[in-house]
Design a protein around this motif. Structure first.
Motif, PDB file in Angstrom:
ATOM      1  N   GLU A  79      20.081 -12.411 -17.816  1.00  0.00           N
ATOM      2  CA  GLU A  79      21.141 -12.152 -18.800  1.00  0.00           C
ATOM      3  C   GLU A  79      20.571 -11.935 -20.194  1.00  0.00           C
ATOM      4  O   GLU A  79      21.136 -11.192 -20.988  1.00  0.00           O
ATOM      5  CB  GLU A  79      22.092 -13.359 -18.838  1.00  0.00           C
ATOM      6  CG  GLU A  79      22.921 -13.526 -17.584  1.00  0.00           C
ATOM      7  CD  GLU A  79      24.295 -12.904 -17.703  1.00  0.00           C
ATOM      8  OE1 GLU A  79      24.588 -12.326 -18.771  1.00  0.00           O
ATOM      9  OE2 GLU A  79      25.042 -12.982 -16.730  1.00  0.00           O
ATOM     10  N   GLU A  80      19.449 -12.578 -20.466  1.00  0.00           N
ATOM     11  CA  GLU A  80      18.934 -12.611 -21.821  1.00  0.00           C
ATOM     12  C   GLU A  80      17.446 -12.286 -21.829  1.00  0.00           C
ATOM     13  O   GLU A  80      16.624 -13.069 -21.370  1.00  0.00           O
ATOM     14  CB  GLU A  80      19.178 -14.017 -22.386  1.00  0.00           C
ATOM     15  CG  GLU A  80      18.805 -14.230 -23.818  1.00  0.00           C
ATOM     16  CD  GLU A  80      19.087 -15.666 -24.238  1.00  0.00           C
ATOM     17  OE1 GLU A  80      20.241 -15.960 -24.593  1.00  0.00           O
ATOM     18  OE2 GLU A  80      18.151 -16.482 -24.183  1.00  0.00           O
ATOM     19  N   GLY A  81      17.110 -11.092 -22.313  1.00  0.00           N
ATOM     20  CA  GLY A  81      15.701 -10.781 -22.503  1.00  0.00           C
ATOM     21  C   GLY A  81      15.134 -11.649 -23.605  1.00  0.00           C
ATOM     22  O   GLY A  81      15.830 -12.021 -24.549  1.00  0.00           O
ATOM     23  N   CYS A  82      13.864 -12.020 -23.497  1.00  0.00           N
ATOM     24  CA  CYS A  82      13.300 -12.927 -24.499  1.00  0.00           C
ATOM     25  C   CYS A  82      11.774 -12.822 -24.509  1.00  0.00           C
ATOM     26  O   CYS A  82      11.151 -12.297 -23.579  1.00  0.00           O
ATOM     27  CB  CYS A  82      13.728 -14.365 -24.249  1.00  0.00           C
ATOM     28  SG  CYS A  82      13.483 -14.939 -22.553  1.00  0.00           S
ATOM     29  N   THR A  83      11.196 -13.349 -25.577  1.00  0.00           N
ATOM     30  CA  THR A  83       9.745 -13.346 -25.761  1.00  0.00           C
ATOM     31  C   THR A  83       9.277 -14.754 -26.091  1.00  0.00           C
ATOM     32  O   THR A  83       9.843 -15.424 -26.958  1.00  0.00           O
ATOM     33  CB  THR A  83       9.342 -12.402 -26.909  1.00  0.00           C
ATOM     34  OG1 THR A  83       9.761 -11.071 -26.594  1.00  0.00           O
ATOM     35  CG2 THR A  83       7.837 -12.425 -27.130  1.00  0.00           C
ATOM     36  N   PHE A  84       8.229 -15.199 -25.386  1.00  0.00           N
ATOM     37  CA  PHE A  84       7.581 -16.481 -25.657  1.00  0.00           C
ATOM     38  C   PHE A  84       6.155 -16.185 -26.100  1.00  0.00           C
ATOM     39  O   PHE A  84       5.383 -15.585 -25.358  1.00  0.00           O
ATOM     40  CB  PHE A  84       7.563 -17.365 -24.410  1.00  0.00           C
ATOM     41  CG  PHE A  84       8.927 -17.705 -23.870  1.00  0.00           C
ATOM     42  CD1 PHE A  84       9.574 -18.862 -24.261  1.00  0.00           C
ATOM     43  CD2 PHE A  84       9.563 -16.854 -22.980  1.00  0.00           C
ATOM     44  CE1 PHE A  84      10.833 -19.175 -23.763  1.00  0.00           C
ATOM     45  CE2 PHE A  84      10.812 -17.160 -22.476  1.00  0.00           C
ATOM     46  CZ  PHE A  84      11.453 -18.322 -22.869  1.00  0.00           C
ATOM     47  N   ASP A  85       5.808 -16.595 -27.298  1.00  0.00           N
ATOM     48  CA  ASP A  85       4.492 -16.311 -27.874  1.00  0.00           C
ATOM     49  C   ASP A  85       3.852 -17.649 -28.260  1.00  0.00           C
ATOM     50  O   ASP A  85       4.274 -18.293 -29.217  1.00  0.00           O
ATOM     51  CB  ASP A  85       4.653 -15.411 -29.099  1.00  0.00           C
ATOM     52  CG  ASP A  85       3.314 -14.908 -29.629  1.00  0.00           C
ATOM     53  OD1 ASP A  85       2.270 -15.473 -29.255  1.00  0.00           O
ATOM     54  OD2 ASP A  85       3.311 -13.956 -30.422  1.00  0.00           O
TER      55      ASP A  85
END
Length: 619
Positions: free
Chosen positions: A531-537
């Motif tokens: 549902e939710e595209g996201c980025t973990f850096d």
């Protein structure tokens, strides 16, 4: 905003599907609705359940909310064993009553059954008949599966009304169509049947409940609620009815008008005017649920909400719109559903709404204002409204609008940890975390916590066990009207970050918050939905003790897939080990048969970061 037809509460579940074992089997369900020309409706449902195990005991916790227009005419049931031997007969007098609710005042009395079978499997049959005399914006929903792990063998629905009346309907996830006919009393009837449906099971990355279960909505074309008559032939018509409910309810007292102008007349921009008024609303009002009469749809007057200092979502949003208009900002009252993103464009209805917000229209921007929260920053799009379709109420009628959503780059979590590692495994740590977009909302509670609560929460985020923390700071930054970022930072001393054994130090590369969940192995029936595209850096900089070098470390890797990408980089420079791990998840829907592939992607993304590193003291 409350919808009185109690079966609509089933749409609050967001469940996934599987054709595997069930806890409950609906052997047969029949729903019969009779509508009279004088605005009265009678609803009857008979349902036979087979309860297979103790997880099915929720079936015996049946309840219904009643108000002055809704009466329970009949209730009875039978509990028996699987051989048909009657264990208990259930009567209307067995129901308990309460007026307690989450609202301050809603005029609702709840009748409930509190039945727990002594053994399983068993059978339970319930018959319910309800009479409603006013406020019929929609008819009972046909939805045989009401929650996970419920299978259905057969269910049917019938609706009868005078031939002069018109009915609309909308069917989802069913092959059968609504049949129209005339009964022996000369009434128009609409009927629908549903055959065997497998049980739903909870699975990660699943579709919304409304997207997978068989469901049918029914509603009148012309309706009334007390003196308020309306049409639902189009969203414009339905919005026009809401506009009539709002008429005369945005009048402000003179003392408030003067106060508002003193607050905003020196502001340099329209955005700052909105910001000042929104923060005034947060300081001077609070949310209380109030649902009386047509109050389930009509807000209390703006002047009353101001004088009382409280209101529900409708009242607070209506007051906000009135204040914005007073200082020359174009604004609309907006109704929205927090549980579903999309509205049925070809089926205007009241079922898909449960909330109200305010919409401020600026020359080059639109601000969406959540008026029930006393702490959110101005214009922040929380998860209950971001990307949702809604209905703005204008003088001309309803106007479908879409609230902006965040993308995979907006939804960002950044972690940075600098570690000064000592030979005994202790470490001094400087840590910071940034969260933006929808992820800002995930960590927003940190801004409201007291010192001890915040310390415990940050310690969990850092993954350092019982480390001592010092100098925690939490700040918010605004990139634009919708984009906010939270920055959390602190220093820490960990007594056992690494394990010291002889000449070696062993420590995990993942001292910070974990990535998205792993998926279970095996076959699944439902599509995978991100549902939710996201980025973990995540960045890790380890200052090794003097004289130590890397003996063992994970191999750098990079993975690209249709579901996202992942990279793990590791380098050693001048006594420092530097690690960077980036995981990007794409928003999207993927076929169920891709489960193994999607799971492999998630596991590969976590593999390098989850391993341990070994440092050895040089000879």
């Amino acid at each position: 905003m409350v919808h009185r037809l109690f079966l609509l509460a089933i749409l609050l579940y967001a469940i996934t599907t599987s054709a595997q074992d069930a806890d409950v089997v609906v052997i047969d369900e029949h729903t019969m609705v009779t509508v009279e020309g004088n605005g009265m409706m009678e609803y009857e449902q008979s349902r036979s359940y087979k309860l297979l195990n103790a997880k099915a005991q929720w079936v015996g916790k049946w309840n219904i909310g009643l108000d002055k227009n809704t009466k329970l005419a009949e209730f009875n049931g039978v509990l028996s064993d699987v051989n048909g031997r009657v264990l208990r007969k259930i009567k209307k007098s067995d129901l308990k009553s309460t007026q307690l609710s989450e609202g301050m005042s809603d005029g609702i009395t709840t009748l409930y059954l509190d039945l727990t079978p002594a053994s399983y499997p068993c059978m339970l049959t319930l018959t319910v008949r309800v009479k409603k005399t006013d406020g019929i914006l929609s008819y009972p929903v046909f939805c045989p599966i009401t929650r996970s792990r419920v299978a259905v063998q057969h269910a049917s629905y019938s609706l009868a009304m005078p031939p002069s009346m018109k009915c609309r309907w909308h069917v989802e996830n069913m092959e059968n169509e609504v049949k129209e006919s005339m009964d022996d009393k000369g009434r128009k009837t609409y009927s629908l049947e549903c055959g065997q449906v497998d049980a739903l099971a909870d699975e990660p990355f699943s579709p919304d409940f409304i997207d997978v279960v068989p469901v049918a909505f029914f509603a009148p074309c012309d309706f009334s609620y007390g003196e308020w008559k309306g049409k639902m032939d189009s969203w414009e018509d339905f919005g026009r009815w809401h506009a009539n409910l709002l008429a005369g309810r945005q009048v402000l007292p003179d003392n408030l008008k003067n106060q508002l102008h003193l607050l905003v007349d020196t502001c340099a921009s329209d955005w700052s005017r909105v910001d000042v008024l929104y923060r005034w609303l947060q300081r001077n009002t609070r949310y209380v649920s109030i649902q009386l009469g047509v109050g389930g749809y009509q807000p209390f007057k703006a002047e009353d909400v101001y004088k009382n200092g409280f209101g529900d979502c409708k009242g607070l949003s209506n007051l906000m719109v009135a204040m914005l208009k007073e200082v020359g900002i174009a604004a609309h009252y907006v109704i929205i559903g927090t549980d579903n993103k999309k509205l049925f464009h070809d089926y205007p209805n009241a079922n898909q709404f449960n909330h109200a917000i305010a919409m401020a229209v600026l020359p080059n921007d639109t601000l969406w204002l959540e008026c029930t929260n006393q702490h959110l920053p101005t214009g922040y799009l929380h998860g209950g409204i971001a990307g949702h379709e809604a209905l703005a109420i204008t003088q001309q009628g309803g106007m479908l609008v879409e609230i902006p959503d965040y993308n995979e780059h907006d939804n960002l979590v950044e972690n940075s940890m600098k570690i000064r590692l000592h030979e005994d495994g202790k470490a001094d740590v400087d840590w910071s975390m940034g969260a933006a977009g929808a992820k800002y909302g995930d960590f927003f509670a940190l801004t409201l916590m007291d010192g001890s609560q915040r310390k415990n929460a940050v310690r969990d985020l850092m993954g350092l066990g019982q480390a001592s923390l010092d100098g925690i700071t939490v700040e918010s930054h605004r990139g634009n009207s919708h984009h906010l970022e939270m920055k959390v930072s602190c220093s820490a001393h960990a007594s056992n970050l690494a394990s010291a054994t002889g000449q070696r130090l062993f420590f995990s590369l993942k001292p910070m918050a974990s990535f998205p969940m792993d998926l279970p192995e095996g076959k699944r029936k439902m599509d995978l939905v991100v549902e939710e595209g996201c980025t973990f850096d995540y960045e890790l900089d380890v200052d090794m003790p003097e004289g130590y070098e890397v003996e063992a470390a994970p191999t750098p890797m990079k993975v690209d897939s249709p579901y996202g990408s992942s990279s793990f980089e590791l380098s050693t420079v001048d006594g420092h080990v530097r690690i960077r791990h980036i995981l990007i998840l794409h928003q999207g829907t993927y076929p169920a048969e891709n489960n193994a592939e999607f799971r492999a992607f998630l596991r590969s993304a976590m593999l390098g970061y989850a391993q341990r590193m070994v440092l050895k003291k040089a000879n």
